[in-house]
Design a protein around this motif. Structure first.
Motif, PDB file in Angstrom:
ATOM      1  N   GLU A 174       0.837  -1.199   0.000  1.00  0.00           N
ATOM      2  CA  GLU A 174       0.000   0.000   0.000  1.00  0.00           C
ATOM      3  C   GLU A 174       0.874   1.252   0.000  1.00  0.00           C
ATOM      4  O   GLU A 174       0.664   2.178  -0.783  1.00  0.00           O
ATOM      5  N   VAL A 175       1.913   1.234   0.881  1.00  0.00           N
ATOM      6  CA  VAL A 175       2.810   2.389   0.954  1.00  0.00           C
ATOM      7  C   VAL A 175       3.515   2.608  -0.375  1.00  0.00           C
ATOM      8  O   VAL A 175       3.615   3.741  -0.869  1.00  0.00           O
ATOM      9  N   VAL A 176       3.969   1.506  -0.976  1.00  0.00           N
ATOM     10  CA  VAL A 176       4.695   1.637  -2.242  1.00  0.00           C
ATOM     11  C   VAL A 176       3.792   2.222  -3.314  1.00  0.00           C
ATOM     12  O   VAL A 176       4.196   3.099  -4.084  1.00  0.00           O
ATOM     13  N   LEU A 177       2.526   1.751  -3.353  1.00  0.00           N
ATOM     14  CA  LEU A 177       1.602   2.267  -4.361  1.00  0.00           C
ATOM     15  C   LEU A 177       1.360   3.757  -4.173  1.00  0.00           C
ATOM     16  O   LEU A 177       1.374   4.538  -5.125  1.00  0.00           O
ATOM     17  N   LYS A 178       1.143   4.169  -2.901  1.00  0.00           N
ATOM     18  CA  LYS A 178       0.896   5.591  -2.641  1.00  0.00           C
ATOM     19  C   LYS A 178       2.109   6.426  -3.031  1.00  0.00           C
ATOM     20  O   LYS A 178       1.985   7.504  -3.612  1.00  0.00           O
ATOM     21  N   LEU A 179       3.280   5.853  -2.727  1.00  0.00           N
ATOM     22  CA  LEU A 179       4.530   6.548  -3.063  1.00  0.00           C
ATOM     23  C   LEU A 179       4.650   6.735  -4.561  1.00  0.00           C
ATOM     24  O   LEU A 179       4.936   7.827  -5.060  1.00  0.00           O
ATOM     25  N   LEU A 180       4.384   5.638  -5.299  1.00  0.00           N
ATOM     26  CA  LEU A 180       4.488   5.728  -6.748  1.00  0.00           C
ATOM     27  C   LEU A 180       3.498   6.748  -7.286  1.00  0.00           C
ATOM     28  O   LEU A 180       3.813   7.524  -8.187  1.00  0.00           O
ATOM     29  N   PHE A 181       2.303   6.767  -6.695  1.00  0.00           N
ATOM     30  CA  PHE A 181       1.282   7.706  -7.170  1.00  0.00           C
ATOM     31  C   PHE A 181       1.775   9.143  -7.040  1.00  0.00           C
ATOM     32  O   PHE A 181       1.776   9.906  -8.006  1.00  0.00           O
ATOM     33  N   ILE A 182       2.227   9.509  -5.844  1.00  0.00           N
ATOM     34  CA  ILE A 182       2.620  10.920  -5.693  1.00  0.00           C
ATOM     35  C   ILE A 182       3.843  11.239  -6.527  1.00  0.00           C
ATOM     36  O   ILE A 182       3.916  12.303  -7.133  1.00  0.00           O
ATOM     37  N   VAL A 183       4.804  10.315  -6.580  1.00  0.00           N
ATOM     38  CA  VAL A 183       6.005  10.639  -7.340  1.00  0.00           C
ATOM     39  C   VAL A 183       5.679  10.781  -8.826  1.00  0.00           C
ATOM     40  O   VAL A 183       6.146  11.701  -9.494  1.00  0.00           O
ATOM     41  N   LEU A 184       4.808   9.877  -9.325  1.00  0.00           N
ATOM     42  CA  LEU A 184       4.471   9.961 -10.746  1.00  0.00           C
ATOM     43  C   LEU A 184       3.639  11.198 -11.046  1.00  0.00           C
ATOM     44  O   LEU A 184       3.888  11.909 -12.022  1.00  0.00           O
ATOM     45  N   VAL A 185       2.653  11.488 -10.179  1.00  0.00           N
ATOM     46  CA  VAL A 185       1.791  12.639 -10.458  1.00  0.00           C
ATOM     47  C   VAL A 185       2.578  13.935 -10.343  1.00  0.00           C
ATOM     48  O   VAL A 185       2.540  14.789 -11.234  1.00  0.00           O
ATOM     49  N   VAL A 186       3.318  14.080  -9.245  1.00  0.00           N
ATOM     50  CA  VAL A 186       3.982  15.364  -9.002  1.00  0.00           C
ATOM     51  C   VAL A 186       5.268  15.482  -9.800  1.00  0.00           C
ATOM     52  O   VAL A 186       5.441  16.397 -10.609  1.00  0.00           O
ATOM     53  N   ALA A 187       6.186  14.509  -9.572  1.00  0.00           N
ATOM     54  CA  ALA A 187       7.486  14.643 -10.231  1.00  0.00           C
ATOM     55  C   ALA A 187       7.400  14.312 -11.715  1.00  0.00           C
ATOM     56  O   ALA A 187       8.035  14.956 -12.535  1.00  0.00           O
ATOM     57  N   GLY A 188       6.574  13.304 -12.045  1.00  0.00           N
ATOM     58  CA  GLY A 188       6.508  12.914 -13.443  1.00  0.00           C
ATOM     59  C   GLY A 188       5.529  13.733 -14.261  1.00  0.00           C
ATOM     60  O   GLY A 188       5.773  14.027 -15.420  1.00  0.00           O
ATOM     61  N   GLY A 189       4.387  14.101 -13.659  1.00  0.00           N
ATOM     62  CA  GLY A 189       3.361  14.798 -14.428  1.00  0.00           C
ATOM     63  C   GLY A 189       3.384  16.303 -14.273  1.00  0.00           C
ATOM     64  O   GLY A 189       3.423  17.050 -15.241  1.00  0.00           O
ATOM     65  N   MET A 190       3.366  16.755 -13.002  1.00  0.00           N
ATOM     66  CA  MET A 190       3.232  18.192 -12.780  1.00  0.00           C
ATOM     67  C   MET A 190       4.506  18.947 -13.141  1.00  0.00           C
ATOM     68  O   MET A 190       4.452  20.039 -13.685  1.00  0.00           O
ATOM     69  N   LEU A 191       5.640  18.346 -12.836  1.00  0.00           N
ATOM     70  CA  LEU A 191       6.902  19.071 -12.960  1.00  0.00           C
ATOM     71  C   LEU A 191       7.173  19.522 -14.395  1.00  0.00           C
ATOM     72  O   LEU A 191       7.409  20.715 -14.628  1.00  0.00           O
ATOM     73  N   PRO A 192       7.112  18.617 -15.384  1.00  0.00           N
ATOM     74  CA  PRO A 192       7.330  19.088 -16.762  1.00  0.00           C
ATOM     75  C   PRO A 192       6.276  20.099 -17.182  1.00  0.00           C
ATOM     76  O   PRO A 192       6.593  21.094 -17.853  1.00  0.00           O
ATOM     77  N   LEU A 193       5.035  19.868 -16.728  1.00  0.00           N
ATOM     78  CA  LEU A 193       3.962  20.776 -17.096  1.00  0.00           C
ATOM     79  C   LEU A 193       4.219  22.168 -16.549  1.00  0.00           C
ATOM     80  O   LEU A 193       3.955  23.181 -17.204  1.00  0.00           O
ATOM     81  N   ILE A 194       4.772  22.221 -15.319  1.00  0.00           N
ATOM     82  CA  ILE A 194       4.982  23.533 -14.698  1.00  0.00           C
ATOM     83  C   ILE A 194       6.038  24.331 -15.451  1.00  0.00           C
ATOM     84  O   ILE A 194       5.882  25.538 -15.644  1.00  0.00           O
ATOM     85  N   THR A 195       7.106  23.650 -15.886  1.00  0.00           N
ATOM     86  CA  THR A 195       8.112  24.420 -16.625  1.00  0.00           C
ATOM     87  C   THR A 195       7.493  24.987 -17.906  1.00  0.00           C
ATOM     88  O   THR A 195       7.800  26.107 -18.316  1.00  0.00           O
ATOM     89  N   TRP A 196       6.576  24.213 -18.509  1.00  0.00           N
ATOM     90  CA  TRP A 196       5.911  24.690 -19.729  1.00  0.00           C
ATOM     91  C   TRP A 196       4.969  25.847 -19.396  1.00  0.00           C
ATOM     92  O   TRP A 196       4.972  26.882 -20.076  1.00  0.00           O
ATOM     93  N   ILE A 197       4.164  25.662 -18.307  1.00  0.00           N
ATOM     94  CA  ILE A 197       3.205  26.713 -17.939  1.00  0.00           C
ATOM     95  C   ILE A 197       3.947  28.001 -17.616  1.00  0.00           C
ATOM     96  O   ILE A 197       3.530  29.096 -17.995  1.00  0.00           O
ATOM     97  N   GLU A 198       5.072  27.856 -16.910  1.00  0.00           N
ATOM     98  CA  GLU A 198       5.856  29.032 -16.542  1.00  0.00           C
ATOM     99  C   GLU A 198       6.216  29.839 -17.793  1.00  0.00           C
ATOM    100  O   GLU A 198       6.054  31.049 -17.847  1.00  0.00           O
TER     101      GLU A 198
END
Lengths: 181, 117, 386, 98
Positions: C3-27
């Motif tokens: 369960e912990v691993v899944l939650k970890l993967l979720f946040i890392v993928l959403v934030v570091a993998g998804g949001m981060l590239p998007l933010i540099t573009w939005i900026e």
């Protein structure tokens, strides 16, 4: 699991402490190895179920106190402070010897001298229990603490700050070039 | 409770692996064409006139010192704030007594000019 | 464990993998819009540009292909260590932020936070204080005047704002009565009557308010209970990230780039990632503390579950609630990211003495005042909250 | 785990004590004193766990305050010394040893 973690943190703590004491040339690196020790101690506190103290250890020791050391090292530009070769070998040998003898005697005392750890009450080591103790049983100590902080504040300013008459560089620039050596 | 820290440790390990992996991959992929001028510290195309090995203004020490002392004040505020409901008016009085010397200290620093930049 | 691993993967993928590239573009896109330009649109893959969305990938490739230069006279070990120290705490903070509430599925309870620790908020402060070392060491280790100046400025600014960041939150701890982030978020999943204090202080007879006054409600969010605390905290945490208008440590026009000036390639990339990672992290922290976290205004978890469970069953209702809460949280984070970007491109840079004056002479006294006003307020009108 | 923690606290204290006695850089000496305080904290936490009594942890908070005050004043003294004598070597600061 927690045994392995305990030994890992202990090893980091000892390595950091040794790195600080043995690093003769680079005071910044010495301060950084002290940070390693502090963080590892924070982990040890969590393993010993002192959760609040564990995070405060990282917040205050690693995050604040060592920062001040680092600032002073950089302030005084102690990038490489090589001192003249040591004198007083006698004194130092004696210090080393006595410390080691005391340590060995202490370590021989420890094994088997404590009983089984007592059962933990609910919420042990959380901020609620510590806070409740601090603000009721030990409230006098807590109040006096603020006087100690006030004294330290006044003392440090008096010691470190120059009178306005003395040159301290241009007040608008953070680096005072007049002090460059 | 200690089970909760498994996630923290895993994330710490993951962060270290990501950072280390990035640096290692960069090391392997990047070209290496070093020559003496390229390695000079950047000084607008000039050689360094003033060495960075110089002393700083004491203001930085004063700020760091104030930071440590006020950080400790804040450390006592956090559990007090979370426990405020239980402590009630007594808690407010205790904290007021605790804060007065620190406010005096802040005013003193201010008057002494330790907060000026 | 899984369960912990899944939650970890979720946040890392959403934030570091998804949001981060998007933010540099939005900026880049937002700055372009605000300055009447077109913005990033050149990177293309066989003629497809996707509005410039390929730029983040191109940036990463470019960083990897740059030469790894360590300046002469630098301390090689510390020079390598500094970006790691700057990067790791920024990612680590994600572990304590709840991105959803606690949900009961049959016998098991699923709590959507990786590490539900007792002192979640203190951990955020601790991570921030460790990140200071990244800035200090980076400038010191690279044997450059500009770098050293930048790192001294950065570290003095970060430690100063750390104190006020903590003190400005004490009011919120008092209101919510906890240091645990999931608890603070769950506390905000309710609403309060604006005029409820009339009842509790005895101005209105009886048990309830008249109906039309009872309707006058606000969600119990930190921003309504602690408006001053919200402003102070937002200022402090933005200053802590050293992005404009608080970018005196790396002001391009005076210090070139500040403490990471002697860094190239992925070493610089890690500093850059840490700085951009902190944008969604700040959004998540502020959303959790002051905008109700995952809470949907006026629709508490019980209300939703009770409403949907009637027709579709308990399990479906809880699952739906979970999805809605996560989406609500991400929406709030997105709004706060937009707010940070807008502020970054609207306000001019503070002078360094102004940055420090703002911290020690304005925010510090105000946050101490805020604590005592909040305390007196809670004691006087305890009825407003509950 | 408690015995090991107490032993570790002894080791750290010894390292700190040796460093404080042997090193001549005032700043390192102060850091060694911090290390000794930390060793004591570790012992306090370990005993607090042994007897399941949080008093030891309250003491640790007090020790932290003392350590911070000591650092602020101690380093203030170091700065004042350095300003007068251009050195952080403890052996050169022997005015009181007349």
């Amino acid at each position: 699991m927690s045994e392995v973690l305990f030994y890992a943190f202990a090893a980091i703590a000892v390595a950091g402490a040794l790195g600080m004491v043995l690093n003769l040339h680079n005071t910044v690196a010495a301060a950084l190895s002290l940070v390693g020790t502090m963080v590892a101690l924070g982990g040890l506190y969590v393993l010993l179920e002192a959760y609040l103290i564990g995070v405060l250890q990282i917040l205050v020791y690693a995050g604040a106190i060592v920062v001040v050391f680092l600032f002073v090292v950089m302030l005084l530009n102690l990038r490489r402070d090589v001192f003249p070769a040591g004198r007083q070998w006698m004194t130092k040998g004696l210090a080393l010897g006595i410390s080691l003898v005391v340590l060995v005697r202490f370590l021989r005392l420890v094994p088997g001298s404590f009983g089984e750890p007592a059962a933990l009450p609910e919420g042990f080591g959380g901020y609620r229990e510590i806070g409740a103790r601090l603000f009721t049983d030990y409230v006098l100590a807590f109040e006096v603490t603020s006087l100690l902080l006030l004294a330290a504040m006044v003392g440090a300013v008096i010691l470190a700050k120059r009178e306005p008459s003395e040159p301290d560089g241009d007040p608008r620039t953070p680096v005072s070039r007049s002090e460059a050596s | 409770m200690q089970g909760e820290f498994v996630g923290l440790l895993l994330l710490l390990a993951l962060a270290l692996v990501i950072a280390g992996g990035f640096l290692l991959l960069h090391r392997l992929l990047s070209p290496r064409r070093e020559f003496a001028e390229k390695l000079l510290p950047f000084e607008c195309g000039e050689l360094q006139i003033v060495s960075p090995h110089q002393r700083f203004s004491v203001k930085f020490y004063l700020v760091a010192m104030l930071f440590v002392l006020f950080d400790l004040e804040a450390v006592f505020f956090y559990p007090w704030g979370a426990l405020f409901r239980e402590l009630g008016g007594y808690g407010l009085a205790v904290m007021a007594v605790f804060t007065v010397p620190l406010v005096v200290g802040l005013v003193y620093e201010w008057r002494k000019g330790a907060l000026e930049w | 464990m899984t369960e912990v691993v899944l939650k970890l993967l979720f946040i890392v993928l959403v934030v570091a993998g998804g949001m981060l590239p998007l933010i540099t573009w939005i900026e880049r896109k937002q700055s372009a819009v605000m300055q009447d330009r077109i913005g990033a649109n050149r990177a293309d893959l066989m003629g497809v540009t996707l509005l410039g969305l390929l730029h983040p990938a191109a940036d990463v490739l470019k960083l990897f292909s740059k030469e790894d230069v360590v300046p002469e006279g630098a301390n090689r070990l510390l020079h390598l260590l500094a970006p790691v120290i700057a990067f790791v705490p920024a990612l680590l903070v994600l572990a304590v932020i709840p991105y959803g509430g606690a949900y009961r599925f049959g016998d098991t309870t699923l709590s959507l936070v990786v590490a539900d620790v007792d002192w979640g908020m203190l951990f955020v402060f601790a991570a921030g204080s460790i990140a200071t070392y990244g800035a200090v060491i980076a400038g010191w280790a690279s044997n450059s005047n500009w770098g050293l100046l930048g790192s001294m400025r950065a570290s003095a600014q970060m430690i100063s704002y750390e104190v006020t960041m903590g003190l400005s939150l004490v009011g919120m701890f008092m209101v919510a009565g906890s240091l645990r982030l999931p608890e603070i978020a769950a506390f905000q999943d309710q609403s309060f009557r604006l005029l409820g204090f009339l009842l509790h202080m005895g101005f209105v007879e009886g048990e309830t308010l008249p109906f039309h006054l009872d309707l006058l409600r606000l969600p119990m969010w930190g921003i309504f209970l602690q408006p001053l605390g919200f402003l102070l905290f937002l200022t402090c945490i933005m200053a802590e990230n050293k992005r404009p208008p608080f970018d005196a440590p790396e002001g391009e026009s005076e210090l070139i780039a500040g403490y990471h000036m002697e860094y190239s390639g992925m070493r610089f990339g890690l500093f850059y990632t840490a700085e951009f990672l902190e944008v969604p992290v700040i959004g998540a922290i502020v959303a959790t503390l002051f905008l109700g976290g995952w809470a949907i205004p006026f629709l508490s978890q019980e209300t939703i579950i009770a409403f949907v469970a009637g027709g579709f069953g308990e399990g479906f209702a809880t699952g739906l609630c979970l999805v809605l809460h996560v989406l609500c949280f991400l929406t709030k984070v997105a709004i706060l990211i937009w707010l940070q970007m807008a502020l970054r491109w609207t306000l001019p840079r503070f002078r360094y003495d102004q940055v420090m004056d703002l911290c020690w002479k304005m925010i510090l006294p105000l946050s101490i005042l805020n604590v005592f006003v909040t305390g007196a307020g809670i004691l006087l009108v305890e009825g407003v909250i509950s | 785990m408690i015995e090991e923690a107490v032993a570790l606290s002894g080791i750290l204290f010894a390292i700190g004590a040796i460093g404080a006695l042997v090193r001549r850089n005032v700043i390192v000496v102060l850091m060694c004193i911090e290390l000794m305080l930390n060793a004591v904290n570790l012992a306090l936490v370990a005993f607090s766990r042994l007897w399941a009594d949080a008093t030891g942890q309250v003491f640790v908070m007090m020790v932290i305050v003392v350590a911070a005050a000591e650092v602020a004043v101690g380093l203030g003294i170091v700065i004042a010394l350095f300003r007068n004598r251009e050195s952080v070597n403890v052996e050169e600061v022997s005015l009181l040893k007349w």
